[in-house]
Motif scaffolding. Structure first.
Motif: not given
Lengths: 92, 315
Positions: A54-58, A60, A65, A67, A71, A85-89, B123, B219, B236
């Protein structure tokens, strides 16, 4: 082999409220598949229907990471910890 | 050149300093790019000037206009300095949990601070700025997370400077925030030598992720996608606050008084050095230590400072 998987708050309702689980598998992908088979509510939350992360899931493996490792094929060693973890800014 | 005609000309061309005394591997050299010497005090001066210049060239920005930007500090401070000189008003949406010095510096440069809740982190600041700019269409929203001027500043400035000063570079290590530094420098360096490895370092996600209600609140900065970030990065890795502070302190041993995110990047460089046989690593030290004196990072008990850092945006 079983490893510890840590889950973010927003996925915990799908796994009976647990913040971490011990799950069997030799690769990250196997561990995720195993979790989804035990907790079917996780279906689609981590891996999309076409098999991608999922693009908003990282995810580790210890501090890295996956990715940028192999993978979902990233291999596991005894004592490893997987954190989802969800991706955050980030900072700015 | 005997003098600069404006302070803005002193942005960039920052020194690269060898810190190999701190390398855990005698066959790996480590160099720090000291961005704290920029006039506004951080790497973000480059980004601020680049985005403002682009907007002026496109006719979006002219004197008297009001800028709005979400920032936990450095971009806001850089924009505030540039805005003050050029005659723009600036509103910065600032998460409440940043160091007091970041807030004070914004006030020094005359920016208006709009608070956003600490528990929503960066965020929340991004969302609030997006909302305010929609409600006020006359505001100019440069949006550092999606502005091509951000990576461009590094593709045209930071990257070529590193390549000129350290052509033997094998690994580039930098913090991942907006991803501007990594995308711009990483892309430039790989164009010169595709074998150069690019490592992103990030702090742990912390408490902010606990506040996310759904995955769709997640995000990823648009510039990360626009520059194929997933293909560009080779690694990363997460560095925690304690390790960051330990390395911020070790940098003092080589005379470098840098901010906590520089300690994070240095820790990443050390981890990288330990994992390779030989090479030369360049990492970016985003700012100086001045803005973090109030955190006690150098002087107080490390466990106390680490606990405090968990609740503060230091990256």
């Amino acid at each position: 082999m079983s490893v510890e998987v840590r889950l973010p708050t927003l996925l915990r309702p799908h796994v009976g409220g647990n913040s971490s689980l011990e799950v069997e598998g030799n690769t990250v992908g196997q561990v995720i598949d195993q979790m989804v088979s035990i907790y079917p509510d996780l279906e689609g939350q981590i891996i999309t229907p076409n098999g991608d992360l999922h693009k908003f899931i990282n995810i580790y493996l210890n501090d890295d990471d996956i990715r940028y490792l192999d993978k979902l094929d990233t291999k596991l060693n005894a004592g490893d910890t997987i954190s989802i973890l969800p991706a955050v800014a980030g900072g700015l | 050149m005997t003098y600069y005609s404006t302070i803005l000309e002193t942005i960039g061309n920052t020194p690269l300093v060898e810190v190999s005394q701190l390398s855990p591997n005698p066959s790996v050299r480590i160099f720090a790019k000291l961005e704290g010497v920029n006039p506004g005090g951080s790497v973000k001066d480059r980004v601020a000037l680049s985005m403002v210049t682009e907007a002026e060239n496109q006719g979006i920005l002219s004197p008297g206009k009001t800028l709005i930007e979400p920032s936990s500090g450095n971009t806001g401070i850089g924009l505030a300095m540039v805005s003050r000189i050029k005659g723009y008003k600036l509103k910065v949406v600032l998460p409440a949990n940043v160091s007091i010095e970041r807030r004070q510096l914004l006030q020094v440069w005359g920016a208006e601070i709009i608070d956003s809740p600490a528990k929503e982190g960066s965020n929340g600041a991004v969302r609030k700025a997006q909302r305010l700019s929609k409600e006020n269409p006359d505001y100019v929203f440069l949006y550092q997370y999606g502005n091509p001027g951000n990576p461009k500043a590094h593709f045209e400035g930071t990257g070529p400077e590193i390549w000129k000063d350290c052509p033997q570079i094998t690994h580039f290590v930098s913090g991942l925030g907006t991803s501007g530094t990594l995308m711009g420098v990483g892309k430039f360096l790989k164009e010169q030598d595709p074998s150069i490895q690019v490592w992103a370092i990030e702090p742990p996600a912390g408490e902010v992720v606990d506040g996310l209600r759904s995955l769709e609140d997640g995000y990823i900065p648009p510039i990360f996608f626009d520059n194929n970030g997933e293909d560009l990065l080779d690694r990363k890795t997460v560095i925690g606050p304690k390790e960051s502070i330990e390395w911020t302190r070790k940098l003092i041993d080589v005379g470098i008084f840098a901010g906590i995110s520089s300690g994070t990047a240095m820790a990443g460089a050390a981890r990288c050095a330990a994992s390779i046989k030989e090479g030369s690593i360049v990492f970016v030290a985003p700012d100086g230590g001045w803005k973090y004196l109030s955190t006690g990072a150098w002087t107080e008990d490390i466990d106390v400072v680490t606990e405090r850092a968990r609740h503060t945006i230091y990256f």
